[in-house]
Design an enzyme around this catalytic site. Structure first.
Site, mmCIF file in Angstrom:
data_model
loop_
_atom_site.group_PDB
_atom_site.id
_atom_site.type_symbol
_atom_site.label_atom_id
_atom_site.label_comp_id
_atom_site.label_asym_id
_atom_site.label_seq_id
_atom_site.Cartn_x
_atom_site.Cartn_y
_atom_site.Cartn_z
ATOM 1 C CG HIS A 68 51.860 -14.731 28.891
ATOM 2 N ND1 HIS A 68 50.682 -14.794 28.180
ATOM 3 C CD2 HIS A 68 52.329 -15.998 28.946
ATOM 4 C CE1 HIS A 68 50.459 -16.048 27.823
ATOM 5 N NE2 HIS A 68 51.442 -16.793 28.280
ATOM 6 C CG ASP A 116 48.971 -12.157 26.788
ATOM 7 O OD1 ASP A 116 50.162 -11.810 26.676
ATOM 8 O OD2 ASP A 116 48.616 -13.291 27.169
ATOM 9 C CB SER A 210 51.533 -18.863 25.892
ATOM 10 O OG SER A 210 50.780 -19.236 27.010
ATOM 11 N N GLY A 211 50.883 -17.938 22.808
ATOM 12 C CA GLY A 211 51.416 -17.221 21.655
ATOM 13 C C GLY A 211 51.035 -17.830 20.329
#
Length: 266
Positions: A68, A116, A210-211
């Site tokens: 995402h 994801d 995120s990530g």
């Protein structure tokens, strides 16, 4: 805390907005040499937007992150910054490398953030040294059990109304039983997700990086994925061991593409 991708109000993301590490601390400079800062630029008919995410180096020319983080619309440019402690400074040991290609998992869905995960190929190989190193991944059958204490690092807000942290921060979180997340997240899939964090510790990655990697026993077992806007504990991470064959297949494919052509193929 950790910084979630925020491109514009047109993109609806988990924990939409900038984030922070709560209950964390600043890490020793360059003590997390696998960490990558993703500088993301998106251009479309409405203008140009900048966002950022975390990631981690698994090969000299490959970084893992959350799917995402990379928009599927518009003209997207991603630059990976390695060896950074203060992301806002041009530190001498930083390596800024453009991303030449990436592959988002073919079954990724923004509904429930299933699968994801994204693999990014760097334009050139990173120079491996004391400030830039790889992190190991678990094998396909290697899990992480409930109760295990892991760590997550990133550059994010340190208060609800504050600014992103210039320097790398880290928080320790415990892996939870899958049923905890099943009760809260209707799309939770135990085989491909990890349930992390509880309210007793007052620590979390809220709206955060995120990530970035969930590091357990010196291996990257998870990827910061998503949480619930109303109930901040627990959080959901992508389970890397489930995707290990997919990761290796694409790394091999990229390696074959770089081999010189044989005389018979010319």
């Amino acid at each position: 805390m950790l910084l979630l991708l925020l491109i514009s109000s047109a993109f609806v993301l988990p924990w939409a907005g900038a984030g922070r590490i709560i209950g964390g601390k600043v890490v020793k400079r360059h003590s997390r040499p696998y960490m990558a800062y993703l500088d993301i630029k998106v251009s479309n008919e409405t203008g140009t937007f900048h966002s950022s995410c975390g990631g981690f180096l698994i090969c000299p020319d490959a970084v893992l992150s959350a799917a995402h983080c990379v928009p599927e619309e518009g003209r997207v440019e991603v630059t990976v910054i390695l060896g950074a402690h203060n992301k806002n400074l041009r530190e001498w040991n930083q390596q800024r490398i453009p991303v030449s290609d990436w592959v988002i998992h073919h079954k990724y869905s923004s509904v429930g953030f299933r699968n994801d995960i994204v693999l990014l190929k760097l334009e050139k190989k990173a120079k491996i040294n004391k400030n830039v190193k790889l992190i190991s991944l678990p094998s396909n059958d290697e899990g992480v059990t409930a109760g295990t204490t892991c760590s997550v690092a990133g550059w994010g807000l340190t208060s609800l109304d504050g600014h992103p942290s210039n320097v790398l921060r880290e928080v320790e979180l415990k892996v939870q039983n899958d049923r905890t997340c099943k009760q809260l997240f209707g799309n939770y899939q135990p085989e491909s997700m990890i349930c992390v964090g509880d309210g007793n510790s007052a620590k979390l990655t809220y709206k955060g990086d995120s990530g970035g990697p969930l590091v357990c026993n010196q291996k990257a077992h998870g990827i910061v994925s998503h949480g619930d806007k109303l109930c901040i504990f627990p959080e959901v991470f992508t389970r890397i061991s489930y995707f290990e064959p997919w990761i290796q297949d694409h790394l091999r494919s990229w390696a074959l593409q770089e081999l010189p052509a044989s005389p018979s193929s010319q």
